[in-house]
Design a protein around this motif. Structure first.
Motif, PDB file in Angstrom:
ATOM      1  N   GLY A 247      11.669 127.866 112.253  1.00 31.65           N
ATOM      2  CA  GLY A 247      10.578 128.824 112.083  1.00 31.65           C
ATOM      3  C   GLY A 247      10.829 130.117 112.832  1.00 31.65           C
ATOM      4  O   GLY A 247      10.555 131.208 112.329  1.00 31.65           O
ATOM      5  N   THR A 248      11.350 129.995 114.045  1.00 36.02           N
ATOM      6  CA  THR A 248      11.676 131.190 114.832  1.00 36.02           C
ATOM      7  C   THR A 248      12.764 132.013 114.148  1.00 36.02           C
ATOM      8  O   THR A 248      12.690 133.250 114.099  1.00 36.02           O
ATOM      9  CB  THR A 248      12.142 130.777 116.238  1.00 36.02           C
ATOM     10  OG1 THR A 248      11.124 129.997 116.872  1.00 36.02           O
ATOM     11  CG2 THR A 248      12.438 132.004 117.089  1.00 36.02           C
TER      12      THR A 248
ATOM     13  N   GLY B 228      11.262 133.693 110.938  1.00 33.76           N
ATOM     14  CA  GLY B 228      10.395 134.795 111.329  1.00 33.76           C
ATOM     15  C   GLY B 228      11.171 135.981 111.870  1.00 33.76           C
ATOM     16  O   GLY B 228      10.849 137.139 111.572  1.00 33.76           O
TER      17      GLY B 228
ATOM     18  N   ILE C  80      10.352 139.125 109.266  1.00 36.88           N
ATOM     19  CA  ILE C  80       9.447 140.173 109.736  1.00 36.88           C
ATOM     20  C   ILE C  80      10.141 141.539 109.835  1.00 36.88           C
ATOM     21  O   ILE C  80       9.597 142.542 109.364  1.00 36.88           O
ATOM     22  CB  ILE C  80       8.812 139.782 111.083  1.00 36.88           C
ATOM     23  CG1 ILE C  80       8.047 138.466 110.935  1.00 36.88           C
ATOM     24  CG2 ILE C  80       7.881 140.883 111.578  1.00 36.88           C
ATOM     25  CD1 ILE C  80       6.975 138.481 109.877  1.00 36.88           C
TER      26      ILE C  80
ATOM     27  N   PRO D 229       2.408 136.536 110.991  1.00 35.69           N
ATOM     28  CA  PRO D 229       2.356 135.471 112.010  1.00 35.69           C
ATOM     29  C   PRO D 229       0.937 134.996 112.295  1.00 35.69           C
ATOM     30  O   PRO D 229       0.703 133.795 112.452  1.00 35.69           O
ATOM     31  CB  PRO D 229       2.985 136.124 113.242  1.00 35.69           C
ATOM     32  CG  PRO D 229       3.844 137.210 112.704  1.00 35.69           C
ATOM     33  CD  PRO D 229       3.119 137.734 111.497  1.00 35.69           C
TER      34      PRO D 229
ATOM     35  N   THR E 134      -0.196 132.837 109.428  1.00 34.31           N
ATOM     36  CA  THR E 134       0.511 131.554 109.447  1.00 34.31           C
ATOM     37  C   THR E 134      -0.076 130.613 110.495  1.00 34.31           C
ATOM     38  O   THR E 134      -0.278 129.419 110.239  1.00 34.31           O
ATOM     39  CB  THR E 134       2.008 131.778 109.731  1.00 34.31           C
ATOM     40  OG1 THR E 134       2.546 132.680 108.766  1.00 34.31           O
ATOM     41  CG2 THR E 134       2.772 130.467 109.670  1.00 34.31           C
TER      42      THR E 134
END
Length: 208
Positions: A119-120, A123, A127, A142, A145
């Protein structure tokens, strides 16, 4: 300025590193794991993300965004490091039987950290790609989410295994209200609290 940004980052990090102890006490002795996660996400992380996202709209929060950005960063780090990450992984592990499902627990932790890292990564790539087109939308993703994840988390409340907090267990031992092990653990926790606040106090003073 660069010095101001570094000072803010150090201060928010010092606060975030001090809060896991508070989150652990709340989870183990007062309100329980589920409510600590709910409070951390609903009252700290989500407001922090929304506040940071609102600073991308020129003039909405005034001529200067420094104050909103500062509070947003502090709330975000405090909620994430101090409450959610402190409790979330152990809360998931408590859904398994510690003996009969020990292999499932190991597999759970592998999946937990794998998805958190994925996920990190997603993102961190997605982004920045959206920012040049629509920065406001990119920063609200974010927050949206986390809101969705929190909603799904709340839906599962009836089926969760929720352990009782330590403060609800009271026995009479040697004329007292608590067991000797309970008292001993609280003494050890007190030493940890003193050392933690001493360490984080130095970090905060250094950041300022």
């Amino acid at each position: 300025t660069g010095v101001g940004v570094a000072s803010l980052d150090n201060l928010s990090t010092a606060i975030a590193c001090s809060l896991p102890l508070i989150g652990a006490i709340l989870a183990d002795c007062i309100i329980g794991d589920f409510w600590v996660i709910l409070v951390g996400a609903g009252l700290l992380v989500i407001p922090g993300l929304i506040l940071i996202a609102l600073t991308t709209i020129p003039g909405l929060l005034g001529e200067s965004f420094n104050g909103a950005q500062s509070w947003g960063l502090i709330l975000l780090k405090a909620g994430r490091a101090g409450f959610i990450l402190t409790v979330m992984s152990t809360f998931g592990a408590k859904q398994f039987h510690p003996i009969l499902q020990c292999i499932a627990i190991e597999r759970y932790f592998v999946y937990f950290f794998m998805f958190m890292t994925a996920g990190t990564l997603v993102g961190g790539i997605l982004i920045p790609l959206i920012c040049p087109t629509n920065m406001t939308m990119a920063y609200f993703i974010p927050a949206a989410t986390i809101c969705l994840g929190l909603f799904i988390f709340i839906l599962g409340y009836p089926s969760y295994v929720k352990t009782k907090t330590s403060i609800t267990y009271r026995w009479y031992s040697n004329g007292g209200n608590y067991t000797d092990s309970f008292v001993q653990k609280r003494k050890q926790l007190g030493c940890v609290i003193l050392l933690s606040f001493l360490n984080k106090g130095v970090c905060i003073v250094t950041a300022i």
